[in-house]
Design a protein around this motif. Structure first.
Motif, PDB file in Angstrom:
ATOM      1  N   TYR A 122     -35.536  25.662 -25.407  1.00  0.00           N
ATOM      2  CA  TYR A 122     -36.349  24.448 -25.470  1.00  0.00           C
ATOM      3  C   TYR A 122     -35.569  23.266 -26.035  1.00  0.00           C
ATOM      4  CZ  TYR A 122     -40.350  27.348 -24.264  1.00  0.00           C
ATOM      5  OH  TYR A 122     -41.216  28.192 -23.609  1.00  0.00           O
ATOM      6  N   LEU A 123     -34.585  23.542 -26.883  1.00  0.00           N
ATOM      7  CA  LEU A 123     -33.727  22.468 -27.387  1.00  0.00           C
ATOM      8  C   LEU A 123     -32.852  21.923 -26.263  1.00  0.00           C
ATOM      9  CD1 LEU A 123     -32.594  20.793 -29.744  1.00  0.00           C
ATOM     10  CD2 LEU A 123     -30.991  22.660 -30.194  1.00  0.00           C
ATOM     11  N   GLU A 124     -32.248  22.818 -25.490  1.00  0.00           N
ATOM     12  CA  GLU A 124     -31.368  22.412 -24.389  1.00  0.00           C
ATOM     13  C   GLU A 124     -32.132  21.679 -23.294  1.00  0.00           C
ATOM     14  OE1 GLU A 124     -29.556  26.028 -23.151  1.00  0.00           O
ATOM     15  OE2 GLU A 124     -28.338  26.235 -24.975  1.00  0.00           O
ATOM     16  N   ASN A 125     -33.394  22.047 -23.097  1.00  0.00           N
ATOM     17  CA  ASN A 125     -34.201  21.444 -22.036  1.00  0.00           C
ATOM     18  C   ASN A 125     -35.135  20.352 -22.559  1.00  0.00           C
ATOM     19  OD1 ASN A 125     -33.795  23.145 -19.355  1.00  0.00           O
ATOM     20  ND2 ASN A 125     -33.729  24.573 -21.077  1.00  0.00           N
ATOM     21  N   ILE A 176     -30.584  17.265 -33.593  1.00  0.00           N
ATOM     22  CA  ILE A 176     -31.541  18.207 -34.172  1.00  0.00           C
ATOM     23  C   ILE A 176     -30.812  19.456 -34.665  1.00  0.00           C
ATOM     24  CG2 ILE A 176     -33.558  19.644 -33.684  1.00  0.00           C
ATOM     25  CD1 ILE A 176     -34.401  17.549 -31.609  1.00  0.00           C
ATOM     26  N   LYS A 177     -31.041  19.794 -35.930  1.00  0.00           N
ATOM     27  CA  LYS A 177     -30.311  20.887 -36.567  1.00  0.00           C
ATOM     28  C   LYS A 177     -31.160  22.136 -36.807  1.00  0.00           C
ATOM     29  CE  LYS A 177     -26.419  18.543 -37.427  1.00  0.00           C
ATOM     30  NZ  LYS A 177     -25.113  18.932 -36.859  1.00  0.00           N
ATOM     31  N   ILE A 178     -32.426  22.123 -36.404  1.00  0.00           N
ATOM     32  CA  ILE A 178     -33.304  23.212 -36.843  1.00  0.00           C
ATOM     33  C   ILE A 178     -32.888  24.571 -36.293  1.00  0.00           C
ATOM     34  CG2 ILE A 178     -35.284  21.700 -37.198  1.00  0.00           C
ATOM     35  CD1 ILE A 178     -36.506  22.869 -34.662  1.00  0.00           C
ATOM     36  N   VAL A 179     -32.406  24.621 -35.051  1.00  0.00           N
ATOM     37  CA  VAL A 179     -32.015  25.913 -34.484  1.00  0.00           C
ATOM     38  C   VAL A 179     -30.784  26.449 -35.213  1.00  0.00           C
ATOM     39  CG1 VAL A 179     -31.353  27.158 -32.404  1.00  0.00           C
ATOM     40  CG2 VAL A 179     -32.993  25.273 -32.244  1.00  0.00           C
ATOM     41  N   HIS A 204     -32.911  23.475 -44.866  1.00  0.00           N
ATOM     42  CA  HIS A 204     -33.739  23.335 -43.665  1.00  0.00           C
ATOM     43  C   HIS A 204     -35.023  22.563 -43.955  1.00  0.00           C
ATOM     44  CE1 HIS A 204     -35.764  24.277 -39.956  1.00  0.00           C
ATOM     45  NE2 HIS A 204     -36.671  25.024 -40.562  1.00  0.00           N
ATOM     46  N   LEU A 205     -35.699  22.923 -45.042  1.00  0.00           N
ATOM     47  CA  LEU A 205     -36.981  22.289 -45.359  1.00  0.00           C
ATOM     48  C   LEU A 205     -36.820  20.942 -46.056  1.00  0.00           C
ATOM     49  CD1 LEU A 205     -39.055  25.420 -46.456  1.00  0.00           C
ATOM     50  CD2 LEU A 205     -39.154  24.185 -44.284  1.00  0.00           C
ATOM     51  N   SER A 206     -35.581  20.524 -46.264  1.00  0.00           N
ATOM     52  CA  SER A 206     -35.319  19.217 -46.881  1.00  0.00           C
ATOM     53  C   SER A 206     -34.847  18.186 -45.866  1.00  0.00           C
ATOM     54  CB  SER A 206     -34.266  19.367 -47.989  1.00  0.00           C
ATOM     55  OG  SER A 206     -34.715  20.249 -49.000  1.00  0.00           O
TER      56      SER A 206
END
Length: 225
Positions: A122-125, A176-179, A204-206
């Motif tokens: 979903y990140l790539e798309n 976006i860094k979440i993954v 992550h949560l910061s």
């Protein structure tokens, strides 16, 4: 609004609550906008009573504001409430990742890895809404691994303020860094390294604090400043 099917045995009130809350988080019900009980009831195929009950419940967490004789409004984003929700989540999720480092099985790790693959897809798309859904599922799995689903339910009931900003972030931040964050958390659990797990979860949560100015710049009318 984005309407999904009602769960089996889900009450009218719970369905209304879930749909309204989800649409607030996904910004289909915009911060500061007025909401009509009649219109919501019509869209959801319900009577006004469960819709009114859902709005009253959301008012308790200050995500909806109700003014007698005036109507109901979707609350604007309050940074202090976002930070309070983030703080609660950080405390609980750091405890969960530490526990997961002790008890996660191979099957548990496989479940997290499968979720990561969907996140990457979903990140790539570029599908921010689906990515947020997988993000939420990832964190829910960690509570599930630790057999703390009651704790998760309690936390989730208070997360609308933080989740709404997370949704804004996925529609705003380009890098976006979440993954990547989630991948590091899984590696820490796999290695049973609770110190790294806590460090990666905290980072992550910061991220909201890092991205806040960029988010406010894109959505200036959505915040109480």
């Amino acid at each position: 609004m984005q309407i999904t099917e009602r769960f089996e045995k889900e009450t009218s009130r719970d369905y209304a609550l879930r749909m309204i809350k989800n649409n607030i988080i996904m910004l289909n019900l915009k911060p500061g906008s007025i909401v009509s009980e009649n219109e919501l009831a019509s869209e959801l195929g319900l009577s006004r009573t469960p819709v009114r009950e859902a709005l009253i419940e959301l008012n308790k967490t200050q995500i909806v504001e109700i003014y007698p004789q005036k109507g109901s409004y979707i609350s604007k984003v309050c940074p202090s409430l976002v930070e309070e929700a983030r703080f609660l989540r950080l405390v609980l999720e750091n405890a969960m990742v530490e526990l997961a480092c002790q008890c996660a099985t191979k099957n548990d790790l496989a479940l997290l890895e499968e979720n990561l693959k969907l996140q990457e897809f979903y990140l790539e798309n570029y599908s921010p809404d689906k990515l947020l859904e997988m993000d939420n599922q990832f964190h829910k799995y960690i509570f599930q691994i630790c057999n703390k689903m009651q704790t998760y339910s309690l936390m989730d009931s208070m997360m609308a303020h933080f989740d709404r900003v997370r949704s804004m972030s996925l529609h705003t931040v380009k890098d976006i860094k979440i993954v990547e964050d989630h991948r590091k958390i899984v590696e820490a659990i796999k290695e049973k390294n609770k110190e790294n797990g806590i460090a990666f979860m905290t980072k992550h949560l910061s991220r909201y604090q890092i991205d806040k100015d960029e988010i406010i710049k894109k959505y200036p009318g959505y915040f109480k400043l």
